[in-house]
Design a protein around this motif. Structure first.
Motif, PDB file in Angstrom:
ATOM      1  N   PRO A   1       0.809  -1.230   0.000  1.00 51.51           N
ATOM      2  CA  PRO A   1       0.000   0.000   0.000  1.00 51.51           C
ATOM      3  C   PRO A   1       0.838   1.273   0.000  1.00 51.51           C
ATOM      4  O   PRO A   1       0.490   2.242  -0.686  1.00 51.51           O
ATOM      5  N   LEU A   2       1.958   1.281   0.764  1.00 51.43           N
ATOM      6  CA  LEU A   2       2.795   2.478   0.782  1.00 51.43           C
ATOM      7  C   LEU A   2       3.445   2.694  -0.581  1.00 51.43           C
ATOM      8  O   LEU A   2       3.547   3.834  -1.060  1.00 51.43           O
ATOM      9  N   HIS A   3       3.875   1.627  -1.219  1.00 59.51           N
ATOM     10  CA  HIS A   3       4.437   1.713  -2.575  1.00 59.51           C
ATOM     11  C   HIS A   3       3.423   2.339  -3.527  1.00 59.51           C
ATOM     12  O   HIS A   3       3.762   3.247  -4.311  1.00 59.51           O
ATOM     13  N   LEU A   4       2.170   1.883  -3.467  1.00 56.58           N
ATOM     14  CA  LEU A   4       1.138   2.413  -4.363  1.00 56.58           C
ATOM     15  C   LEU A   4       0.771   3.854  -4.028  1.00 56.58           C
ATOM     16  O   LEU A   4       0.525   4.664  -4.928  1.00 56.58           O
ATOM     17  N   ALA A   5       0.728   4.175  -2.741  1.00 58.93           N
ATOM     18  CA  ALA A   5       0.408   5.553  -2.353  1.00 58.93           C
ATOM     19  C   ALA A   5       1.456   6.527  -2.887  1.00 58.93           C
ATOM     20  O   ALA A   5       1.124   7.604  -3.406  1.00 58.93           O
ATOM     21  N   LEU A   6       2.725   6.156  -2.778  1.00 55.68           N
ATOM     22  CA  LEU A   6       3.794   7.011  -3.292  1.00 55.68           C
ATOM     23  C   LEU A   6       3.747   7.077  -4.818  1.00 55.68           C
ATOM     24  O   LEU A   6       3.929   8.151  -5.408  1.00 55.68           O
ATOM     25  N   ALA A   7       3.493   5.932  -5.454  1.00 57.05           N
ATOM     26  CA  ALA A   7       3.444   5.905  -6.918  1.00 57.05           C
ATOM     27  C   ALA A   7       2.327   6.791  -7.456  1.00 57.05           C
ATOM     28  O   ALA A   7       2.533   7.582  -8.391  1.00 57.05           O
ATOM     29  N   THR A   8       1.127   6.670  -6.888  1.00 55.72           N
ATOM     30  CA  THR A   8       0.005   7.470  -7.385  1.00 55.72           C
ATOM     31  C   THR A   8       0.220   8.955  -7.103  1.00 55.72           C
ATOM     32  O   THR A   8      -0.090   9.803  -7.942  1.00 55.72           O
ATOM     33  N   SER A   9       0.752   9.270  -5.938  1.00 57.85           N
ATOM     34  CA  SER A   9       1.005  10.680  -5.614  1.00 57.85           C
ATOM     35  C   SER A   9       1.995  11.300  -6.592  1.00 57.85           C
ATOM     36  O   SER A   9       1.777  12.402  -7.116  1.00 57.85           O
ATOM     37  N   ILE A  10       3.096  10.604  -6.866  1.00 57.46           N
ATOM     38  CA  ILE A  10       4.104  11.129  -7.785  1.00 57.46           C
ATOM     39  C   ILE A  10       3.556  11.202  -9.201  1.00 57.46           C
ATOM     40  O   ILE A  10       3.837  12.160  -9.949  1.00 57.46           O
ATOM     41  N   LEU A  11       2.741  10.222  -9.579  1.00 62.93           N
ATOM     42  CA  LEU A  11       2.140  10.248 -10.911  1.00 62.93           C
ATOM     43  C   LEU A  11       1.264  11.479 -11.092  1.00 62.93           C
ATOM     44  O   LEU A  11       1.336  12.165 -12.130  1.00 62.93           O
ATOM     45  N   PHE A  12       0.438  11.792 -10.106  1.00 65.43           N
ATOM     46  CA  PHE A  12      -0.434  12.964 -10.215  1.00 65.43           C
ATOM     47  C   PHE A  12       0.371  14.261 -10.229  1.00 65.43           C
ATOM     48  O   PHE A  12      -0.021  15.235 -10.877  1.00 65.43           O
TER      49      PHE A  12
ATOM     50  N   GLN B   1       9.351   7.357 -13.959  1.00 67.67           N
ATOM     51  CA  GLN B   1       9.188   6.122 -14.720  1.00 67.67           C
ATOM     52  C   GLN B   1       8.563   5.018 -13.867  1.00 67.67           C
ATOM     53  O   GLN B   1       7.678   4.294 -14.324  1.00 67.67           O
ATOM     54  N   ALA B   2       9.027   4.887 -12.631  1.00 69.30           N
ATOM     55  CA  ALA B   2       8.507   3.829 -11.760  1.00 69.30           C
ATOM     56  C   ALA B   2       7.025   4.021 -11.474  1.00 69.30           C
ATOM     57  O   ALA B   2       6.256   3.057 -11.422  1.00 69.30           O
ATOM     58  N   SER B   3       6.598   5.272 -11.291  1.00 68.73           N
ATOM     59  CA  SER B   3       5.177   5.521 -11.011  1.00 68.73           C
ATOM     60  C   SER B   3       4.315   5.181 -12.215  1.00 68.73           C
ATOM     61  O   SER B   3       3.200   4.668 -12.072  1.00 68.73           O
ATOM     62  N   GLN B   4       4.819   5.436 -13.426  1.00 70.32           N
ATOM     63  CA  GLN B   4       4.042   5.165 -14.626  1.00 70.32           C
ATOM     64  C   GLN B   4       3.975   3.674 -14.936  1.00 70.32           C
ATOM     65  O   GLN B   4       3.201   3.255 -15.795  1.00 70.32           O
ATOM     66  N   VAL B   5       4.787   2.887 -14.240  1.00 71.62           N
ATOM     67  CA  VAL B   5       4.684   1.434 -14.331  1.00 71.62           C
ATOM     68  C   VAL B   5       3.815   0.890 -13.207  1.00 71.62           C
ATOM     69  O   VAL B   5       2.926   0.072 -13.419  1.00 71.62           O
ATOM     70  N   ALA B   6       4.078   1.350 -11.981  1.00 68.39           N
ATOM     71  CA  ALA B   6       3.432   0.777 -10.794  1.00 68.39           C
ATOM     72  C   ALA B   6       1.917   0.936 -10.818  1.00 68.39           C
ATOM     73  O   ALA B   6       1.179   0.003 -10.469  1.00 68.39           O
ATOM     74  N   VAL B   7       1.439   2.100 -11.198  1.00 65.65           N
ATOM     75  CA  VAL B   7      -0.004   2.369 -11.135  1.00 65.65           C
ATOM     76  C   VAL B   7      -0.796   1.491 -12.118  1.00 65.65           C
ATOM     77  O   VAL B   7      -1.758   0.824 -11.717  1.00 65.65           O
ATOM     78  N   PRO B   8      -0.416   1.451 -13.386  1.00 64.99           N
ATOM     79  CA  PRO B   8      -1.201   0.597 -14.298  1.00 64.99           C
ATOM     80  C   PRO B   8      -1.151  -0.886 -13.960  1.00 64.99           C
ATOM     81  O   PRO B   8      -2.174  -1.574 -14.042  1.00 64.99           O
TER      82      PRO B   8
END
Length: 636
Positions: free
Chosen positions: A50-61, A407-414
């Motif tokens: 969950p923390l990985h996804l929270a950081l990924a989505t935040s950085i993506l936005f 780059q990592a956020s654009q992979v993790a979220v999808p």
């Protein structure tokens, strides 16, 4: 990684406020520190994921805000709300981690707060998918969610009991399935570290070294500009694991060189597109799909990389041969001497090969892929201090943190959102039912495999490679398994055709990216790239029927003969498609060589059909040589 190409789908974004830049940097630095921390001090999955996804989505936005067509107050309000929602979901999971880890699925009730934050998490992820890769994947996710709720009203074999709201929330967000399942685990445990390594290696000059090596190895020969693109893209792709990123990284050098050497804009873009696409299949790094495959097969990533070695070698040998034959028949492609002279010498920079060498050594020594990638990343930092201009300090360090985490956020979220598709397909038993229908409707093994190929190519036209592979693995692998194909070859079969969809018209992201650099037509470039890639379309059939090609067992002698046969068959197929070997070939000769080559690949090694096919192919080669000598003697 290839999902990073989704950035191209985003319309013009407003210039970032300084506060946004600082927030991106702070979150990115924390994300990198957290990922390195859990390598040495692992946390519970309900904390890490969950923390990985929270950081990924935040950085993506933060990197991909609403486009400028929206009014500024609206943009700020919506993006701020999404950031708060992503942060709130992360805080909810951290505070509830122990309870969620101890609850019994299907027994303990779903609390109102669970349902609330579960729905928020799904909404945030879907919006992240829309911004990262566009509407096609959103549409697929929406279709599966609708199917999950409406299963009881579906006709025929599609029917199942369906989900209620509490059951859907529990399956998708409260267990280690759904959005917190295998796809997010792969992002946490593998993908992030290899994205970080790729960004570090590029930052210290490794990417430029790889391009220059390709130029020195192949640039002086006939068709040298195109051969340099093949060599450098295969090397660079094995590090980046992304077709579009590979095109962007190497194409800015190789495409102008090919244009100067006489290739048209469409041909130059097509050559770079297909060469870069193969990077997702080239060990040691390959693409995101390979990490997901290792997790789904529950094997070490090193085993997947080893399995991909011979097919990838056949891919690039066939492509290289095709480039050579076309260059000899047309007389174009040689790099001007002044273009080679302007590149700095290779020898003083060979120390930059230490990080990827360390990575490969650790992988094949049995270390985990994530541990190997972290140590190789530290190796990049170490070699950066060899020269003052590559020190990772100041602006270079800031740029590195931003590039890696974006780059990592654009992979993790999808790929986390794809967990929704997987969960629905498994819970509804759709995967097995679909496989049974596929086999029953095709009427034969060859027909079923042709439908699988078509399905992979169609899905890949609208989805990133990893998304297409994940859906294909759920829907098609059970069907291939029931046809008698072993598990790892079945997964590789699906992945190969999903990768090749990157150059398959009408939607071919790698070809479109290359056309943007070459200035050619996107459609003509994708058609030419598809034609060049036809030589690679038979390779999956080879390892589907000859699993020894994937080296699943240590048997050098048993692997050598099928491996040589694969190289011989793909080389012959390249000759047939090109229509030139020693001399221009007649239509009948091309047809005979093509049939014999395809048969060498099709039949298992040692079988009667295989022996006759090899004999026919060698006879065709002897005939071509003899005919050339006869024509030369007449001309003399």
């Amino acid at each position: 990684m290839d999902l990073a190409s989704g950035a191209a789908l985003q319309r013009s974004a407003p210039r970032s406020h300084p506060a946004v830049k600082w927030l991106r940097l702070a979150l990115g630095g924390f994300w990198i520190a957290f990922q390195i921390y859990i390598i040495f001090w692992p946390q519970a999955p309900m904390v890490e994921r969950p923390l990985h996804l929270a950081l990924a989505t935040s950085i993506l936005f933060l990197w991909m805000p609403l486009p400028t067509v929206s009014r500024r107050p609206v943009r700020i309000a919506v993006d701020s709300a999404l950031l708060l929602a992503a942060s709130g979901v992360g805080a909810y999971y951290l505070l509830s981690a122990r309870r969620l880890a101890e609850r019994m699925e299907g027994v303990d009730p779903v609390l109102s707060v669970d349902a609330l934050f579960g729905l928020i998490a799904i909404a945030v992820l879907v919006e992240g998918v829309r911004r990262a890769v566009g509407w096609p994947l959103v549409a697929v996710i929406a279709a599966f969610v609708l199917y999950g709720f409406a299963g009881g009203w579906m006709p025929g074999w599609l029917q199942f009991s369906g989900f209620g709201l509490d059951e859907a929330v529990e399956i998708l967000t409260l267990s280690l399935n759904g959005v917190l399942g295998i796809t997010t685990a792969t992002s946490v445990q593998f993908v992030f570290y290899f994205v970080l390594f790729g960004a570090l290696y590029t930052a210290v000059g490794g990417g430029q070294l790889v391009i220059d090596i390709g130029l020195r190895v192949a640039g002086r020969h006939s068709g040298g500009s195109a051969k340099a693109a093949v060599v450098s893209s295969s090397l660079m792709g094995s590090v980046t694991g992304s077709a579009v990123a590979n095109v962007a990284g190497t194409g800015v050098f190789t495409i102008p060189l090919m244009r100067r050497a006489g290739y048209s804009a469409d041909a130059a873009g097509a050559l770079e597109a297909i060469a870069s696409t193969g990077g997702q299949l080239m060990p040691p790094v390959m693409g995101v799909a390979a990490f997901v495959m290792a997790e789904m097969l529950q094997v070490g990533y090193g085993q997947v990389a080893l399995a991909g070695l011979l097919p990838a070698a056949a891919f690039y040998v066939a492509l290289f041969l095709g480039v050579d034959l076309r260059a000899r028949s047309t007389g174009i492609g040689t790099i001007p001497r002044d273009a080679l002279a302007c590149h700095p010498p290779i020898l003083p920079r060979l120390y930059l090969l230490a990080p990827p060498t360390l990575l490969i050594g650790l992988l094949f020594a049995g270390y985990s892929a994530s541990y190997a990638a972290v140590l190789a990343s530290f190796g990049c930092i170490a070699v950066s201090f060899a020269k003052r201009e590559t020190w990772l300090v100041g602006r270079r360090l800031v740029a590195l943190v931003e590039s890696a985490t974006r780059q990592a956020s654009q992979v993790a979220v999808p790929i986390a959102a794809i967990g929704i598709i997987i969960a629905v397909a498994i819970q509804s038993n759709l995967a097995l039912k679909f496989g049974a229908q596929l086999i029953g409707g095709s009427g034969s093994q060859l027909g079923a495999m042709a439908l699988v190929v078509l399905g992979c190519l169609v899905m890949g036209m609208g989805l990133p490679t990893v998304a297409a592979y994940l859906i294909g693995a759920i829907l098609f692998v059970p069907a291939l398994r029931s046809l008698g194909i072993e598990e790892m070859p079945a997964h590789f079969f699906v992945m190969y055709y999903c990768v090749l969809s990157m150059v398959t018209p009408p939607v071919a992201l790698a070809s479109y990216a290359a056309a943007g650099i070459s200035g050619g037509s996107a459609m003509r470039t994708s058609v030419k790239a598809f034609q060049l890639g036809l030589v690679c379309f038979l390779i999956p059939l080879a390892f589907a029927f000859e699993p020894r090609l994937l080296m699943m067992q240590v048997d050098p002698v048993g692997t050598a003969i099928p491996g040589l046969a694969l190289l011989l068959g793909t080389a012959g197929w390249a000759v047939a498609l090109t229509g030139h070997w020693l001399r221009p070939l007649r239509a009948a000769e091309r047809f005979a060589i093509g049939v014999a080559s395809a048969s060498v690949i099709w039949f298992p090694s040692g079988s009667e059909g295989w022996v006759w096919s090899v004999t026919a192919l060698l006879a065709a080669g002897v005939w071509t040589v003899a005919t050339r000598k006869r024509l030369n003697s007449r001309a003399g």
